[in-house]
Design an enzyme around this catalytic site. Sequence first.
Site, short mmCIF file in Angstrom:
data_model
loop_
_atom_site.label_atom_id
_atom_site.label_comp_id
_atom_site.label_asym_id
_atom_site.label_seq_id
_atom_site.Cartn_x
_atom_site.Cartn_y
_atom_site.Cartn_z
CE LYS A 129 4.08 -0.66 -39.43
NZ LYS A 129 3.43 0.17 -38.42
NE ARG A 137 14.38 4.67 -34.47
CZ ARG A 137 15.63 4.60 -34.89
NH1 ARG A 137 16.42 5.65 -34.74
NH2 ARG A 137 16.11 3.52 -35.45
CB CYS A 169 46.59 11.64 -45.27
SG CYS A 169 45.30 12.75 -45.85
CG ASP A 188 22.56 22.57 -24.96
OD1 ASP A 188 22.18 21.48 -24.54
OD2 ASP A 188 22.45 22.93 -26.14
CB ALA A 189 27.18 25.67 -21.19
CE LYS A 209 9.14 5.76 -43.08
NZ LYS A 209 9.74 7.07 -42.74
CD GLU A 231 6.75 9.31 -36.88
OE1 GLU A 231 6.93 8.21 -36.30
OE2 GLU A 231 7.63 9.85 -37.59
CB SER A 276 15.04 2.63 -38.75
OG SER A 276 16.19 1.86 -38.89
S1 IVH Z 1 6.69 1.31 -38.13
C1 IVH Z 1 9.62 -1.55 -36.62
N1 IVH Z 1 4.81 2.87 -39.11
O1 IVH Z 1 9.38 5.83 -39.82
C2 IVH Z 1 8.80 -0.59 -37.33
N2 IVH Z 1 6.94 3.80 -38.72
O2 IVH Z 1 11.78 4.67 -41.00
C3 IVH Z 1 9.05 0.77 -36.92
N3 IVH Z 1 7.12 6.18 -39.22
O3 IVH Z 1 11.20 5.47 -36.85
C4 IVH Z 1 8.22 1.80 -37.42
N4 IVH Z 1 5.03 6.46 -39.87
O4 IVH Z 1 9.44 7.33 -36.95
C5 IVH Z 1 6.08 2.78 -38.71
N5 IVH Z 1 3.06 4.15 -39.93
C6 IVH Z 1 4.32 4.05 -39.53
C7 IVH Z 1 5.19 5.16 -39.54
C8 IVH Z 1 6.50 4.99 -39.13
C9 IVH Z 1 6.20 7.05 -39.66
C10 IVH Z 1 8.53 6.51 -38.94
C11 IVH Z 1 8.99 6.14 -37.56
C12 IVH Z 1 10.16 5.22 -37.75
C13 IVH Z 1 10.57 5.55 -39.14
C14 IVH Z 1 11.26 4.36 -39.76
#
Ligand code: IVH
Length: 698
Positions: A305, A152, A447, A46-47, A131, A189, A95
């Site tokens: 979920k 994150r 190596c 950055d600098a 997602k 998000e 994740s």
């Molecule tokens: S749940 C423990 N729900 O996907 C559960 N994630 O691959 C954590 N993301 O870091 C995430 N839409 O940035 C969840 N409806 C959604 C999502 C979502 C996008 C992203 C989020 C996460 C990444 C994981």
Amino acid sequence: MMKNFSKIPVNRLSAEEAAVELERLAAEIRKHDQLYYQKDAPVVADAQYDALRLRNEAIEKLFPGLVRADSPGKNVGAAPSAKFTKVTHSQPMLSLGNAFSVADVSDFLERVRRFLGLSQDAPLALTAEPKIDGLSASLRYEGGEFVLGATRGDGEVGEDITRNLQTVGDIPKHLKGDGWPDVLEVRGEIYIARPDFLALNARNRKEGKALFANPRNAAAGSVRQLDPAITASRPLRFFAYGWGEVSPNPFQEQMKALESFRRWGFRVNGKTKLFNELNELEKYYDNIERIRATLDYDIDGVVYKINWLDYQARLGQAGRSPRWAVARKFPAEKATTVLLDIDIQVGRTGALTPVAKLKPVTVGGVVVSSATLHNADEIARKDIRIGDTVVIQRAGDVIPQVVEVVLRQRPRGAQPYRFPTLCPVCKSSAVREGDDVAVRCTGGLVCPAQRIERLRHFVSRNAFDIEGLGKKQVQAFFEKGLVHSPADIFKLEKMNRTLEPPIEEWEGWGEQSVKNLFAAVNQRRTISFERFLFALGIRHVGDNNAALLARTYGTVEAFLAAIGEAVDMETQAYGELVNIDGIGPKVAEALMDFFGEEHNRKVVDDLLGEVAVEPAKAVSSSSPVSGKTIVFTGTMEKMSRSEAKALAERLGAKVSGSVSAKTDLVVAGPGAGSKLKKAAGLGVEVIDEAAWLKLAGS
Ligand code: IVH
């Protein structure tokens, strides 16, 4: 060739020279802006970037008549010049595991039921939602007031972007309604809607500014602005889909929690639905895929979920992903291009990895110019030849891959690829042994490629995480003979005092960047045991196994002593090592190989002379089983064996597969046999499942 006046002080430039300089600076700054915004891959500190901008500004001040139409000065504050404060998440931001097919989802559901000890036809409710392809953020509310917003980061530590998030309309400053918990961390998000993204880029084009490659990059670049006024000018949006710390926690169901979020003033994706069956989930997925292009935000799949939060809690996490959720990803995007060449890269374990050099092509909004070819077998199986037209694919954040060759476009005379038999770097022979798929350089520490890769691994994100020490820097320090082993990194500052010329005067460095580097290095003089272990780059010791070993042995001293003894396979130390649930003989052998080599022991010793290794934290030091070694045997009735093991580990215990003098506790269910006898013989305490549940507090 155009003359270069970059070394001439601003006040000594002639008008002609100034004009040339302004042109060079505009191009240079534009290039760095593009790397930063479009590729998310800056190549200068950055600098250094700031220095370019300052010089540009100074010349413009002196020669106002020469200010260019595309002057970078008209695009102030494009890149961050300082740092955001780090924040440790009160609960890690996880994740998601991926599912690419119905079969993968079915496996996921089967795993969940097995883990919970449910029959395979037991009812199970799941939420399904898009997602979003943006970046996740955590928003903390205390007494209903927005007090902290964080990125994150690596999942454990993120950056404080509160001031920027205060400018986002979708993020309430005060929670609405009532009934919210005293502490509430809402996670979700941040993204930019497609129409807004197009408008933003149109505006940038008009103003001669760099364009963003896609909405995700635009959102990421906007969130990490040091000047909140710039963030405010960007059309950022936010969907809430989860939470971190919540106290007191009023939630019982995922779906209901989202409904509460909505009442408290958040936007929740309206396409979130509740289902009970695999085929309903897949129907939902198909439907979302069908309407994908009509949505006004980018998505890369859907997320399933488990709805019942009791189940979520019992399932917990494995590695860095929850067991209770899965991302059902859309198929990879494909494109066709020409294979220009095959590069061979040598990894830290000597593996020769072929990399396809491609004619650049856009796949899913990103320019791709290389792809992995995995190994020699893969090239032979697909009969990939230089000059071929190939189909490549890119799935989410996975490295692009070559899928197949378009045979009818094969150039005449193209020859089958001959995999090298010599290491391209050190010219040692490269061989394939046993059932190893990789051809490996036999040069070992002779190596340079292997040594440089080990060093790169050492400073990488999940290891010592030293900012400012990227591939180029590591390579340069290695080639100049300054850094040949990890300990040298910590001696750099001292060495630099007598170095001629000092690093500050090397090309691409300056006083500030050197200062920053040394500060980053010094920050890592204290390091967690698990990072330390992972950083050594021992085969089969990735971050999960490093964490497991760290938790088991507690301190680096205890670990080294145990490994020293375990070299003799007859010892108790060896028995304990292979009995750690999740370790086994393969990892044990890799550890023996590594520490059996004198050179490696010296590397570790030297390093310990420079850094302090923190003992591993027990996951929960207050639980009655914390630090204890537990063996489960026989059948469990209230929870499955895997659940019992996960619970024990969550409470800070170690779970072993066999009983020894080091075992503190045996939990025995019906049908327990020889382990029970052995425990009795050794005088180890034995309890039943009911007593275990009481002890574990559940
Ligand atoms: S749940 C423990 N729900 O996907 C559960 N994630 O691959 C954590 N993301 O870091 C995430 N839409 O940035 C969840 N409806 C959604 C999502 C979502 C996008 C992203 C989020 C996460 C990444 C994981």
